[in-house]
Write a protein that holds these residues in place. Structure first.
Motif, PDB file in Angstrom:
ATOM      1  N   GLY A 130       0.800  -1.210   0.000  1.00 13.02           N
ATOM      2  CA  GLY A 130       0.000   0.000   0.000  1.00 13.02           C
ATOM      3  C   GLY A 130       0.835   1.262   0.000  1.00 13.02           C
ATOM      4  O   GLY A 130       0.435   2.281  -0.560  1.00 13.02           O
ATOM      5  N   ALA A 131       2.014   1.208   0.629  1.00 13.46           N
ATOM      6  CA  ALA A 131       2.884   2.383   0.647  1.00 13.46           C
ATOM      7  C   ALA A 131       3.345   2.733  -0.753  1.00 13.46           C
ATOM      8  O   ALA A 131       3.473   3.912  -1.108  1.00 13.46           O
ATOM      9  N   GLN A 132       3.608   1.711  -1.570  1.00  8.51           N
ATOM     10  CA  GLN A 132       4.056   1.952  -2.937  1.00  8.51           C
ATOM     11  C   GLN A 132       2.904   2.428  -3.823  1.00  8.51           C
ATOM     12  O   GLN A 132       3.051   3.366  -4.601  1.00  8.51           O
ATOM     13  N   SER A 133       1.738   1.795  -3.689  1.00 13.82           N
ATOM     14  CA  SER A 133       0.623   2.150  -4.566  1.00 13.82           C
ATOM     15  C   SER A 133       0.008   3.495  -4.189  1.00 13.82           C
ATOM     16  O   SER A 133      -0.379   4.281  -5.055  1.00 13.82           O
ATOM     17  N   MET A 134      -0.071   3.766  -2.873  1.00 18.89           N
ATOM     18  CA  MET A 134      -0.665   5.023  -2.425  1.00 18.89           C
ATOM     19  C   MET A 134       0.366   6.137  -2.309  1.00 18.89           C
ATOM     20  O   MET A 134       0.001   7.305  -2.158  1.00 18.89           O
ATOM     21  N   GLN A 135       1.656   5.764  -2.313  1.00 23.20           N
ATOM     22  CA  GLN A 135       2.756   6.714  -2.113  1.00 23.20           C
ATOM     23  C   GLN A 135       2.537   7.536  -0.845  1.00 23.20           C
ATOM     24  O   GLN A 135       2.592   8.770  -0.832  1.00 23.20           O
ATOM     25  N   VAL A 136       2.298   6.785   0.245  1.00 23.66           N
ATOM     26  CA  VAL A 136       2.091   7.401   1.547  1.00 23.66           C
ATOM     27  C   VAL A 136       2.564   6.415   2.603  1.00 23.66           C
ATOM     28  O   VAL A 136       2.578   5.200   2.382  1.00 23.66           O
ATOM     29  N   ALA A 137       2.989   6.942   3.736  1.00 21.26           N
ATOM     30  CA  ALA A 137       3.481   6.085   4.811  1.00 21.26           C
ATOM     31  C   ALA A 137       2.395   5.111   5.251  1.00 21.26           C
ATOM     32  O   ALA A 137       1.274   5.504   5.584  1.00 21.26           O
ATOM     33  N   HIS A 138       2.729   3.821   5.249  1.00 22.57           N
ATOM     34  CA  HIS A 138       1.749   2.771   5.543  1.00 22.57           C
ATOM     35  C   HIS A 138       2.434   1.693   6.363  1.00 22.57           C
ATOM     36  O   HIS A 138       3.373   1.057   5.890  1.00 22.57           O
ATOM     37  N   GLY A 139       2.002   1.499   7.606  1.00 22.11           N
ATOM     38  CA  GLY A 139       2.655   0.549   8.486  1.00 22.11           C
ATOM     39  C   GLY A 139       1.692  -0.384   9.182  1.00 22.11           C
ATOM     40  O   GLY A 139       1.368  -1.454   8.682  1.00 22.11           O
ATOM     41  N   ILE A 140       1.164   0.018  10.350  1.00 26.69           N
ATOM     42  CA  ILE A 140       0.378  -0.886  11.184  1.00 26.69           C
ATOM     43  C   ILE A 140      -0.891  -1.358  10.475  1.00 26.69           C
ATOM     44  O   ILE A 140      -1.360  -2.478  10.701  1.00 26.69           O
ATOM     45  N   GLY A 141      -1.445  -0.532   9.585  1.00 27.38           N
ATOM     46  CA  GLY A 141      -2.654  -0.936   8.874  1.00 27.38           C
ATOM     47  C   GLY A 141      -2.412  -2.018   7.840  1.00 27.38           C
ATOM     48  O   GLY A 141      -3.360  -2.683   7.392  1.00 27.38           O
ATOM     49  N   ALA A 142      -1.146  -2.228   7.446  1.00 22.26           N
ATOM     50  CA  ALA A 142      -0.846  -3.243   6.432  1.00 22.26           C
ATOM     51  C   ALA A 142      -1.138  -4.643   6.933  1.00 22.26           C
ATOM     52  O   ALA A 142      -1.425  -5.553   6.134  1.00 22.26           O
ATOM     53  N   ALA A 143      -1.078  -4.858   8.244  1.00 17.59           N
ATOM     54  CA  ALA A 143      -1.319  -6.195   8.795  1.00 17.59           C
ATOM     55  C   ALA A 143      -2.749  -6.663   8.567  1.00 17.59           C
ATOM     56  O   ALA A 143      -3.052  -7.855   8.716  1.00 17.59           O
ATOM     57  N   TRP A 144      -3.638  -5.758   8.203  1.00 17.65           N
ATOM     58  CA  TRP A 144      -5.033  -6.109   7.892  1.00 17.65           C
ATOM     59  C   TRP A 144      -5.143  -6.747   6.509  1.00 17.65           C
ATOM     60  O   TRP A 144      -6.115  -7.436   6.212  1.00 17.65           O
ATOM     61  N   GLU A 145      -4.151  -6.530   5.686  1.00 18.34           N
ATOM     62  CA  GLU A 145      -4.214  -6.915   4.283  1.00 18.34           C
ATOM     63  C   GLU A 145      -3.619  -8.305   4.052  1.00 18.34           C
ATOM     64  O   GLU A 145      -2.878  -8.818   4.904  1.00 18.34           O
ATOM     65  N   PRO A 146      -3.929  -8.948   2.920  1.00 19.78           N
ATOM     66  CA  PRO A 146      -3.386 -10.281   2.640  1.00 19.78           C
ATOM     67  C   PRO A 146      -1.865 -10.296   2.710  1.00 19.78           C
ATOM     68  O   PRO A 146      -1.200  -9.368   2.246  1.00 19.78           O
ATOM     69  N   GLY A 147      -1.333 -11.366   3.299  1.00 16.41           N
ATOM     70  CA  GLY A 147       0.116 -11.492   3.412  1.00 16.41           C
ATOM     71  C   GLY A 147       0.734 -10.420   4.264  1.00 16.41           C
ATOM     72  O   GLY A 147       1.905 -10.053   4.073  1.00 16.41           O
ATOM     73  N   ASP A 148      -0.042  -9.894   5.228  1.00 15.53           N
ATOM     74  CA  ASP A 148       0.411  -8.809   6.110  1.00 15.53           C
ATOM     75  C   ASP A 148       0.796  -7.557   5.339  1.00 15.53           C
ATOM     76  O   ASP A 148       1.536  -6.707   5.839  1.00 15.53           O
ATOM     77  N   GLY A 149       0.279  -7.446   4.122  1.00 15.16           N
ATOM     78  CA  GLY A 149       0.487  -6.238   3.342  1.00 15.16           C
ATOM     79  C   GLY A 149       1.869  -6.073   2.753  1.00 15.16           C
ATOM     80  O   GLY A 149       2.178  -5.035   2.165  1.00 15.16           O
ATOM     81  N   VAL A 150       2.736  -7.068   2.893  1.00 16.95           N
ATOM     82  CA  VAL A 150       4.107  -6.954   2.394  1.00 16.95           C
ATOM     83  C   VAL A 150       4.109  -6.974   0.871  1.00 16.95           C
ATOM     84  O   VAL A 150       3.428  -7.801   0.246  1.00 16.95           O
ATOM     85  N   ASP A 151       4.870  -6.075   0.265  1.00 19.02           N
ATOM     86  CA  ASP A 151       4.961  -6.006  -1.189  1.00 19.02           C
ATOM     87  C   ASP A 151       5.874  -7.127  -1.681  1.00 19.02           C
ATOM     88  O   ASP A 151       7.100  -7.037  -1.593  1.00 19.02           O
TER      89      ASP A 151
END
Length: 746
Positions: free
Chosen positions: A306-327
């Motif tokens: 999400g940090a790459q696609s949104m170009q914004v700081a994205h951390g704790i919220g990534a754990a909600w996403e598939p694969g813990d949000g890791v690119d």
């Protein structure tokens, strides 16, 4: 109340002082009724309020004239009390001069106002500030809405909580500070009434409008330190308070793992989110081979898809996403696999985690009820309401996945403080204050990290709160250095001076952001910043891609600056009066050689001193040996970056280039001495006949600068290609250390 007032008057030197006690609930303001209370060797007072709250105050005088002030607060009501704050009002404070000369100092001052001392009579509102500027990299204002306020010490910037009061006509004043900070934040309001100073000491809430007291609930004890002190220097003024903090915090403090080891982070020097697994692993190899005091490789913002696609700081919220949000395009092995490979390189993996969540993130879309309104500061970000049980459950799961599962050795916690440190009414639940939830959060984070892991705090960048030392290893205090913006460096010098001047770095280690090659800066600017990080004992981070840069002319300076770290160590200023103006000190010094932590070592330099010029044109700076606490005699000064040795008298007038610095060591002339080194000197002792035995740490190219040419050099076989060559006013011992080494110079 007679004994209580007599004790306060003696401690403050204010013969006309009076005290009153006030409390505010969501219903009304109340003044307490005080009565004497048995207090053993001190003076005690019980204060009862109409709402059913009772305070017990105990003053314990020390042998040095200071007071240890203990306050217990409990509810005796049969109903819930929504407590907003308490106020201890001291009237008739006498600072010894005309009231127009009364001033205060707090570490918030330069952060918010660009000032050191501020007159009590000064109007502190938006008209006093002007444009505070904006940190384009970190994405926040240097001075945020609402921080310009009559209240002192309640900003969200986690300041060192000591308050210093003085008067222009005198060199003595009052120092005050809390020794415990479990529930409330300590704030102050200063004003003049009838020609005397009125000082209100506030116990106020962070992040909630009121703290609910259940029937019969007793809060943890508050403890304060109060004393008359010299006001000629910040460190001298707060010495007693800092000593009391060390005693009070004692076993609860961490021994920071960043005192003697640094981390490489992927954000600075133009890297930002342009990262991937392969290049980070190549970086790890360079760090391990060339920079042995760098113990961690920390991946900053950009690891989440999400940090790459949104170009914004994205951390704790990534754990909600598939694969813990890791690119997975950037980290095909995931966090777990990547971290295992970093450890295989001999470093510990660390990760940036931000606690705000982008407004367009899936977590915000799926659970909008979890977020509180923080639009007054960051309208495009969302902040989780930690007072909700379901939010805390999510945070624990996120820590399990992002921290515990990959086995992190460190966490850079960014955009973290808003829900804990903001003084506005934010949280839905009022059973705990932001300070109490802060303890819960850091406790959960620490439980998922090994004891040797670091925790670093970022935005809101802090100003030296020692109570954070229970959980964290270093705090960023300055503007994000980014690619190396000179104006940011200048401001960091001022803010850093305020934090470092308290001499409390061992309680909470300050971090100046990163030293880097900074190839787009001039050589003077790069060395100025590196000198500052070294002399201020704040060199916790390295930045920028270094793979393929080992032969860069600046790489040797970078390597040398990291040779011997003592972050949080003692730092002094010379020819500086913080009461005389708002500029930072321009002469900084260390009470020993920068390249050794062994204060009992023999035959080493005895001082390190830096001279700064932040101006736009060359300027002369000066320092004498008396300024450095040294006796009259013959002394040698050795330039750390250029290597020449001259009589120390030449330092009384030195030309320093614009945006530049000069860094020197000082050693006694005559006997053999190690004047400078690019390795840590672990120990040194005199040999019979005046020689030296020196123990060195770490592998790599070696260069010791000596006061005299040795007749013979013996070693333990750990140094290859050993030779002695003549330098500029000194002699240079060169070689290649294969590891730790022992050398004897005769």
């Amino acid at each position: 109340m007679t004994a209580f007032l007599a004790t306060l008057r003696a401690a403050t030197g204010s013969a006309q002082l009076t005290a009153s006690f006030h409390l505010r609930t969501t219903v009304r303001e109340e003044e307490g009724v005080a009565s004497a209370m048995p207090a053993g060797g001190g003076a005690g007072l019980r204060v009862a309020y109409p709402c059913g709250v009772v305070e017990e105050h105990l003053l314990e005088p020390g042998a040095d004239g200071t007071l240890r002030w203990r306050r217990r607060l409990a509810s005796r009501a049969s109903h819930r009390v929504r407590l907003v704050e308490t106020a201890l009002r001291l009237d008739g404070i006498d600072l010894g001069g005309e009231r127009a000369g009364d001033w205060f100092y707090h570490t918030e001052n330069p952060r918010i106002y660009g000032r050191m001392t501020i007159p009590v009579a000064a109007v502190r509102d938006a008209s006093a500030l002007g444009d505070s500027g904006f940190d384009q990299v970190a994405g926040n204002r240097w001075c945020d809405p609402g921080t310009v306020h009559e209240r002192i010490g309640v900003s969200p910037y986690q300041p060192f909580p000591g308050l210093l009061l003085g008067n222009r006509a005198h060199d003595r004043g009052l120092a005050f500070g809390p020794l415990a900070q479990e529930v409330f934040c300590t704030g102050h309001v200063l004003t003049h009434v009838a020609g005397r100073l009125r000082w209100s000491v506030l116990s106020t809430c962070k992040a909630v409008g009121a703290r609910v007291l259940a029937p019969g609930e007793a809060l943890p004890e508050d403890v304060w330190h109060l004393g008359r002190v010299p006001t000629t220097g910040i460190g001298e003024a707060f010495a007693g308070y800092v000593a009391a903090l060390r005693t009070a915090l004692g076993p609860a403090l961490r021994r920071s793992v960043n005192r003697h080891a640094a981390t490489w982070g992927s954000w600075n020097a133009g890297v930002f989110r342009d990262i991937d697994q392969d290049r980070l692993l190549r970086q790890a190899a360079v760090l391990r081979r060339h920079l042995p005091t760098v113990a961690w490789l920390q991946v900053d913002d950009g690891w989440a898809a999400g940090a790459q696609s949104m170009q914004v700081a994205h951390g704790i919220g990534a754990a909600w996403e598939p694969g813990d949000g890791v690119d997975r395009r950037l980290f095909p092995d995931g966090l777990d696999g990547f971290c295992a490979q970093v450890r295989a390189q001999g470093l510990e993996p660390a990760l940036w985690i931000g606690l705000w969540v982008p407004a367009e993130a899936p977590l915000v879309r799926d659970r909008p009820d979890w977020f509180l309104d923080y639009s007054y500061r960051v309208p495009k970000r969302r902040i989780l309401d930690i007072s909700r049980a379901d939010v805390r459950e999510y945070l624990v799961r996120a820590l399990d996945r992002l921290v515990a599962a990959p086995g992190l050795g460190g966490v850079k916690l960014d955009f973290w403080s808003y829900v804990f440190e903001d003084r506005h009414d934010l949280l839905e639940g009022e059973e705990r204050t932001g300070g109490e939830w802060r303890a819960w959060w850091f406790g959960e984070l620490r439980r998922r990290l090994p004891a040797a892991a670091f925790v670093q705090t970022g935005c809101d960048i802090g100003m030296g709160d020692p109570f954070l030392g229970r959980w964290i290893d270093n705090y960023r205090y300055g503007i994000d250095i980014g690619s190396g913006e000179w104006e940011h460096m200048r401001i960091c010098l001022q803010w850093g001076a305020a934090c470092i001047a308290t001499r409390s770095g061992d309680l909470s280690v300050p971090n100046s952001d990163a030293v880097c090659l900074f190839e787009h800066l001039s050589e003077n600017e790069m060395l100025c910043w590196t000198t500052f990080c070294l002399i201020s004992r704040t060199l916790c981070e390295v930045g920028g891609w270094l793979d393929g840069k080992e032969a860069h002319p600046r790489f040797r300076w970078l390597r040398k600056s990291l040779a011997c770290l003592d972050n949080g160590g003692e730092v002094r200023f010379a020819r500086y009066d913080f009461r005389a103006g708002d500029e930072p000190p321009l002469v900084w010094w260390l009470p020993g050689p920068w390249f050794s932590r062994d204060r009992a070592a023999e035959g080493l330099a005895v001082r390190t001193v830096a001279l700064f010029n932040l101006g736009e044109a060359p300027a002369r700076r000066g320092v004498s040996m008396a300024d450095l606490g040294l006796p009259a005699g013959d002394w040698l000064a050795t330039a750390v970056w250029s290597g020449e040795t001259v009589p120390a008298t030449e330092l009384e007038s030195v030309e320093v280039p614009a945006h530049g610095a000069r860094l020197y060591t000082i050693a006694a002339a005559g006997a053999q001495a190690v004047l400078d080194a690019d390795h840590e000197v672990v120990a040194a002792r005199r040999l019979a006949g005046g020689g030296l035995a020196v123990d060195l740490r770490h592998a790599g190219p070696l260069e010791l600068r000596l006061a005299r040419r040795p007749q013979a050099v013996a070693q333990d076989g750990a140094i290859a290609g050993l030779e002695v060559v003549e330098g500029q006013g000194n002699w240079i011992l060169r070689g290649e250390c294969r590891g730790d080494a022992h050398v004897e110079l005769t």
